[in-house]
Structure formats: C-alpha cells, structure tokens
Design a protein around this motif. Structure first.
Motif, PDB file in Angstrom:
ATOM      1  N   GLY B  57       0.817  -1.199   0.000  1.00 48.38           N
ATOM      2  CA  GLY B  57       0.000   0.000   0.000  1.00 48.38           C
ATOM      3  C   GLY B  57       0.850   1.247   0.000  1.00 48.38           C
ATOM      4  O   GLY B  57       0.350   2.335  -0.194  1.00 48.38           O
ATOM      5  N   ASP B  58       2.142   1.084   0.229  1.00 47.72           N
ATOM      6  CA  ASP B  58       3.039   2.226   0.314  1.00 47.72           C
ATOM      7  C   ASP B  58       2.478   3.228   1.323  1.00 47.72           C
ATOM      8  O   ASP B  58       2.450   4.434   1.089  1.00 47.72           O
ATOM      9  CB  ASP B  58       3.184   2.872  -1.068  1.00 47.72           C
ATOM     10  CG  ASP B  58       4.403   3.780  -1.132  1.00 47.72           C
ATOM     11  OD1 ASP B  58       5.261   3.661  -0.240  1.00 47.72           O
ATOM     12  OD2 ASP B  58       4.475   4.607  -2.048  1.00 47.72           O
ATOM     13  N   LEU B  59       1.981   2.690   2.450  1.00 45.85           N
ATOM     14  CA  LEU B  59       1.267   3.510   3.427  1.00 45.85           C
ATOM     15  C   LEU B  59       2.218   4.118   4.451  1.00 45.85           C
ATOM     16  O   LEU B  59       3.152   3.460   4.905  1.00 45.85           O
ATOM     17  CB  LEU B  59       0.245   2.661   4.170  1.00 45.85           C
ATOM     18  CG  LEU B  59      -0.914   2.097   3.345  1.00 45.85           C
ATOM     19  CD1 LEU B  59      -1.897   1.387   4.260  1.00 45.85           C
ATOM     20  CD2 LEU B  59      -1.621   3.194   2.588  1.00 45.85           C
ATOM     21  N   GLN B  86      -9.412  -0.534   2.980  1.00 44.52           N
ATOM     22  CA  GLN B  86      -9.632  -0.041   1.618  1.00 44.52           C
ATOM     23  C   GLN B  86      -9.528   1.487   1.595  1.00 44.52           C
ATOM     24  O   GLN B  86      -8.989   2.070   0.666  1.00 44.52           O
ATOM     25  CB  GLN B  86     -11.033  -0.440   1.146  1.00 44.52           C
ATOM     26  CG  GLN B  86     -11.169  -1.918   0.870  1.00 44.52           C
ATOM     27  CD  GLN B  86     -11.428  -2.176  -0.606  1.00 44.52           C
ATOM     28  OE1 GLN B  86     -11.113  -1.352  -1.461  1.00 44.52           O
ATOM     29  NE2 GLN B  86     -11.978  -3.327  -0.921  1.00 44.52           N
ATOM     30  N   HIS B  87     -10.088   2.110   2.624  1.00 45.29           N
ATOM     31  CA  HIS B  87     -10.073   3.567   2.662  1.00 45.29           C
ATOM     32  C   HIS B  87      -8.643   4.072   2.782  1.00 45.29           C
ATOM     33  O   HIS B  87      -8.250   5.043   2.127  1.00 45.29           O
ATOM     34  CB  HIS B  87     -10.936   4.087   3.810  1.00 45.29           C
ATOM     35  CG  HIS B  87     -11.329   5.507   3.622  1.00 45.29           C
ATOM     36  ND1 HIS B  87     -10.602   6.547   4.135  1.00 45.29           N
ATOM     37  CD2 HIS B  87     -12.340   6.066   2.925  1.00 45.29           C
ATOM     38  CE1 HIS B  87     -11.162   7.690   3.781  1.00 45.29           C
ATOM     39  NE2 HIS B  87     -12.223   7.430   3.049  1.00 45.29           N
ATOM     40  N   ALA B  88      -7.843   3.392   3.610  1.00 45.02           N
ATOM     41  CA  ALA B  88      -6.449   3.810   3.783  1.00 45.02           C
ATOM     42  C   ALA B  88      -5.668   3.622   2.473  1.00 45.02           C
ATOM     43  O   ALA B  88      -4.789   4.416   2.139  1.00 45.02           O
ATOM     44  CB  ALA B  88      -5.803   3.016   4.913  1.00 45.02           C
ATOM     45  N   LEU B  89      -6.009   2.581   1.740  1.00 44.52           N
ATOM     46  CA  LEU B  89      -5.275   2.282   0.499  1.00 44.52           C
ATOM     47  C   LEU B  89      -5.496   3.327  -0.593  1.00 44.52           C
ATOM     48  O   LEU B  89      -4.608   3.624  -1.372  1.00 44.52           O
ATOM     49  CB  LEU B  89      -5.719   0.936  -0.067  1.00 44.52           C
ATOM     50  CG  LEU B  89      -5.074  -0.312   0.504  1.00 44.52           C
ATOM     51  CD1 LEU B  89      -5.664  -1.537  -0.160  1.00 44.52           C
ATOM     52  CD2 LEU B  89      -3.561  -0.279   0.316  1.00 44.52           C
ATOM     53  N   GLY B  90      -6.696   3.860  -0.652  1.00 49.02           N
ATOM     54  CA  GLY B  90      -7.012   4.784  -1.740  1.00 49.02           C
ATOM     55  C   GLY B  90      -7.156   4.018  -3.048  1.00 49.02           C
ATOM     56  O   GLY B  90      -7.485   2.848  -3.011  1.00 49.02           O
ATOM     57  N   PRO B  91      -6.889   4.573  -4.226  1.00 47.98           N
ATOM     58  CA  PRO B  91      -6.465   5.959  -4.428  1.00 47.98           C
ATOM     59  C   PRO B  91      -7.612   6.933  -4.150  1.00 47.98           C
ATOM     60  O   PRO B  91      -8.771   6.617  -4.405  1.00 47.98           O
ATOM     61  CB  PRO B  91      -6.122   5.991  -5.917  1.00 47.98           C
ATOM     62  CG  PRO B  91      -6.982   4.939  -6.524  1.00 47.98           C
ATOM     63  CD  PRO B  91      -7.116   3.867  -5.485  1.00 47.98           C
ATOM     64  N   SER B 182      -5.399  -9.534  -1.858  1.00 46.47           N
ATOM     65  CA  SER B 182      -6.377  -9.618  -2.952  1.00 46.47           C
ATOM     66  C   SER B 182      -6.596  -8.256  -3.569  1.00 46.47           C
ATOM     67  O   SER B 182      -6.674  -8.113  -4.789  1.00 46.47           O
ATOM     68  CB  SER B 182      -7.720 -10.142  -2.429  1.00 46.47           C
ATOM     69  OG  SER B 182      -7.583 -11.460  -1.974  1.00 46.47           O
ATOM     70  N   THR B 183      -6.700  -7.241  -2.713  1.00 46.21           N
ATOM     71  CA  THR B 183      -6.996  -5.911  -3.239  1.00 46.21           C
ATOM     72  C   THR B 183      -5.841  -5.393  -4.091  1.00 46.21           C
ATOM     73  O   THR B 183      -6.047  -4.871  -5.176  1.00 46.21           O
ATOM     74  CB  THR B 183      -7.253  -4.910  -2.085  1.00 46.21           C
ATOM     75  OG1 THR B 183      -8.333  -5.411  -1.293  1.00 46.21           O
ATOM     76  CG2 THR B 183      -7.619  -3.548  -2.617  1.00 46.21           C
ATOM     77  N   VAL B 184      -4.613  -5.570  -3.613  1.00 54.37           N
ATOM     78  CA  VAL B 184      -3.485  -4.946  -4.310  1.00 54.37           C
ATOM     79  C   VAL B 184      -2.856  -5.882  -5.348  1.00 54.37           C
ATOM     80  O   VAL B 184      -2.760  -5.542  -6.524  1.00 54.37           O
ATOM     81  CB  VAL B 184      -2.419  -4.476  -3.301  1.00 54.37           C
ATOM     82  CG1 VAL B 184      -1.226  -3.883  -4.025  1.00 54.37           C
ATOM     83  CG2 VAL B 184      -3.012  -3.457  -2.346  1.00 54.37           C
ATOM     84  N   LEU B 185      -2.430  -7.065  -4.912  1.00 55.01           N
ATOM     85  CA  LEU B 185      -1.668  -7.904  -5.837  1.00 55.01           C
ATOM     86  C   LEU B 185      -2.552  -8.633  -6.844  1.00 55.01           C
ATOM     87  O   LEU B 185      -2.219  -8.715  -8.025  1.00 55.01           O
ATOM     88  CB  LEU B 185      -0.815  -8.909  -5.071  1.00 55.01           C
ATOM     89  CG  LEU B 185       0.396  -8.298  -4.372  1.00 55.01           C
ATOM     90  CD1 LEU B 185       1.201  -9.371  -3.675  1.00 55.01           C
ATOM     91  CD2 LEU B 185       1.268  -7.553  -5.374  1.00 55.01           C
ATOM     92  N   TYR B 186      -3.687  -9.156  -6.391  1.00 60.32           N
ATOM     93  CA  TYR B 186      -4.537  -9.835  -7.366  1.00 60.32           C
ATOM     94  C   TYR B 186      -5.226  -8.843  -8.289  1.00 60.32           C
ATOM     95  O   TYR B 186      -5.636  -9.197  -9.383  1.00 60.32           O
ATOM     96  CB  TYR B 186      -5.506 -10.794  -6.679  1.00 60.32           C
ATOM     97  CG  TYR B 186      -4.834 -12.131  -6.416  1.00 60.32           C
ATOM     98  CD1 TYR B 186      -4.658 -13.040  -7.461  1.00 60.32           C
ATOM     99  CD2 TYR B 186      -4.332 -12.460  -5.176  1.00 60.32           C
ATOM    100  CE1 TYR B 186      -4.016 -14.251  -7.251  1.00 60.32           C
ATOM    101  CE2 TYR B 186      -3.691 -13.674  -4.954  1.00 60.32           C
ATOM    102  CZ  TYR B 186      -3.539 -14.570  -6.003  1.00 60.32           C
ATOM    103  OH  TYR B 186      -2.895 -15.762  -5.813  1.00 60.32           O
ATOM    104  N   GLU B 187      -5.330  -7.604  -7.860  1.00 58.83           N
ATOM    105  CA  GLU B 187      -5.813  -6.559  -8.770  1.00 58.83           C
ATOM    106  C   GLU B 187      -4.811  -6.390  -9.920  1.00 58.83           C
ATOM    107  O   GLU B 187      -5.192  -6.227 -11.075  1.00 58.83           O
ATOM    108  CB  GLU B 187      -5.951  -5.270  -7.976  1.00 58.83           C
ATOM    109  CG  GLU B 187      -6.533  -4.120  -8.734  1.00 58.83           C
ATOM    110  CD  GLU B 187      -6.806  -2.961  -7.775  1.00 58.83           C
ATOM    111  OE1 GLU B 187      -7.682  -3.106  -6.911  1.00 58.83           O
ATOM    112  OE2 GLU B 187      -6.125  -1.936  -7.879  1.00 58.83           O
TER     113      GLU B 187
END
Lengths: 208, 208
Positions: B57-59, B86-91, B182-187
């Motif tokens: 997430g580069d958070l 999800q909210h923290a991830l953005g964009p 799932s949200t980041v890598l599988y996207e």
C-alpha cells in the motif's frame, strides 16, 4: 470545415492543432486559398485519437508519433497496431536480474502458452504479471492455476466483450481509439468494481 | 522466540522491529530477563501484516496505525475493518466541483444500490468509478448498464473467490493481510491478464 470549426468540434485549441500538424501527427488540410485550409471527418477522428492518447496514456509526443505511424501504415495489421499501442502505454516494469523474477516470468510465459493466448513476447503485461507473482510468493501466497482460473475467466470474458465494441469496417483511428479506451478507462472501471465487489463479499460473509 | 529469530523469520531488521514497537504498531514481547523479551506467532503475524501494508500500500506509519488500531479493536466487525483498510489504500480521487462529476457520482451510487452491493458511502472506489465515467463520456463513450454488465459479473466472481481465501477462525491480522493481498496484488494480476486477453481477442478477431 475550417480550422476554427475543427478546433471547436475537437475541443483542442487552434494552436495545439497547428502544433500537431508541424509534428506530423495530423495531415495538413486541403488548401482553400492562400492562408486557409479545409479539414474533414478524418482530421477530427485523428484529433480525437491523439487527445485520447495524451489524456489517457499520458504519452509523450514521440510515443504518439509511433502509434500514428502504425495507424497510417496500412500494411500493419490491426493486432500489430494494437500491440504497438499496448507497448507504448506500458507500464514498463524494470525486470530485476534475479532468479525469483526469472522463474516468475517463465511461469507467466507457460501460462500464456497453456491458455493458447496470442500475445506478443514483448507485451509489457507479461512483466506486470511476473511482478505480481514475485510479490505474492514473497508474502507467502503460492500461485496455483486453480487460484488463477477465476481471473483468467474474468479477463477473457471482459476482453471478448470489449473487442465487440469495435464496429466492422470503421477507420483504423477509431478502432485504436476504442481499444485504447478499453485498455485504460474500462480497466479503471474493472478495478473500481472489483474493490466494491470485495467490500460487498466481505460484508456478506462476515456481517450478520 | 527472541527478537533475533523474529527478525530472521519476518525478514525485518531488529532496528525496524524496535521502531514498530515504539510507534505502538507491535505489542512489546514478554519480559525474559532484564534486557530480553520473548515474542510469539502473533508478533510474527502482525509484522507480516505491517510489512504487507508498507510494501503493497506504500502507506505511511500514521495510516498503518489506524488499521492496526482497527485490527486490535475486537468490537469492530471484519467488514468495517476491511472498509478501513480499503479507505487507507485509496487511491483518493479529488472530486472536482462540476456537474459532470456530480452526475457521474450519482450514477455510481445508483448502480451500487441497484446491484444491492453493501459498500461504504465513503469507499474510494466509488470516486474512482465516477472518474472513469466522466472520462468515458467526455470521449464520447456513453455508459449503459448493458456495457457494464460483463465488468460487474467479472468483479463479483473474482471477489467471491477472493473472500473464499480467508479461512474460518483465523486471526484478524491474517484475514486483513489476505484481503489486502487480494486488493493490491490480485488486482495487478487481473489487470495484466485483462491486457493479455485483449491482445488475444484482437488477434482472433482481426488476424487471419
């Protein structure tokens, strides 16, 4: 139409249109007097494509010149033209020289072969997929064909639908434009819907 | 285990681990003498989550603190926890104050309602979708439910599969970690396969 109308209909300033003509992205209009030229639908179509390439792909003029040259080269087939556009779009992953990366890239190539997909060896999406494989493994998520199958099916269904948006016999500018919109904007649609669907699936499974 | 083994197994330096303890991201270990502390599997799981949040997430630490606080707050349900991640991830799209944007955002909300999806009103993916709608319309691509249906189906199928990756009764750290991947890598997997599938569909339709 005169350049003022072309500007109005394309949403680009006269200055920008003249710049594209100088850069060889747009053919000159037909001379209609000493200082005037006439433009037609093909100019408008071309300007729409250039605008889409700039806005969606954030592409520099040099990359757009390459795509336009491929559009104008009637000898290049549409698949090659589409491949060239995808290549210009990127994202270009810098492949690190390490064994994990090489293994992942070989897995990607094996997968594409197994699926029988006709995709260029140089397609940037192959590296993008390999990059995700490397990260998944590093985080302890093994990659199995069983786990990939739903993604493969989703991608194939959506792509089939997108190719269906291209009308038979439409000009090459228009076809590239349509495919570009699918690659960039409908990819964003897919990503956003994927995230919303995840939230919904989590709510259905974990909330009372 | 001692901090040296924790470092070895998590792939993070002792220094980094101590930093996370100071920032309140990782609970202290159990004292085992004047200068030593013992850590267990929960510490390892937590470090894996923090690492994934940082890498994927580069958070910033502040955003990770919020997610960790939600993980530790047993009163927060998993859907809320997932929503917070999800909210923290953005964009995070900056919604412009213009009628095209407002109309697009209303269309997104109507679509989500129509689908019966349970997704937070504040989900950043709603703005992401609205942004794509605005761009599509500006380029002359009208948006119809018929055109969106294949994307909705693909997103729902993939999300259903992803939620299935979460094992029943696993620790909350682990669940958030799995959903994050799932949200980041599988996207990224989905995006790459989508592009390869497009190239294949173009080749099958346009090449002899």
């Amino acid at each position: 139409m005169l350049i003022s109308e072309l500007s109005d209909r394309s949403g680009l300033t006269v200055q920008t249109i003249k710049f594209y003509i100088r850069e060889g992205l747009l053919p000159r209009g037909e001379a209609a007097g000493a200082t005037r030229a006439r433009y037609d639908r093909r100019h408008l179509e071309r300007l729409r494509l250039i605008r889409a390439l700039r806005e969606l792909g954030d592409l520099p003029v040099a990359a757009i010149q390459k795509i336009i040259a491929a559009v104008d080269d009637e000898g290049a087939g549409l698949p090659e033209l589409f491949g060239a556009t995808q290549h210009a779009l990127g994202p270009h992953v810098e492949p690190p020289d390490d064994p994990h990366w090489r293994a992942a890239r070989e897995d990607v190539d094996a997968l594409v072969r197994e699926l029988g997909w006709r995709a260029s060896e140089r397609a940037p999406a192959r590296d993008l997929l390999a990059q995700a494989f490397v990260a998944l493994r590093r985080l302890g998520f093994p990659i199995t064909l069983r786990d990939l199958r739903p993604y493969v099916r989703a991608a194939a269904d959506v792509a089939e639908h997108e190719i269906g948006r291209v009308a038979d016999g439409e000009p090459r500018d228009r076809t590239v434009h349509t495919l570009l919109v699918s690659t960039v904007l409908y990819e964003q649609v897919l990503t956003a819907l994927h995230r919303l669907a995840q939230e919904d699936a989590a709510a259905r499974r974990f909330a009372p």
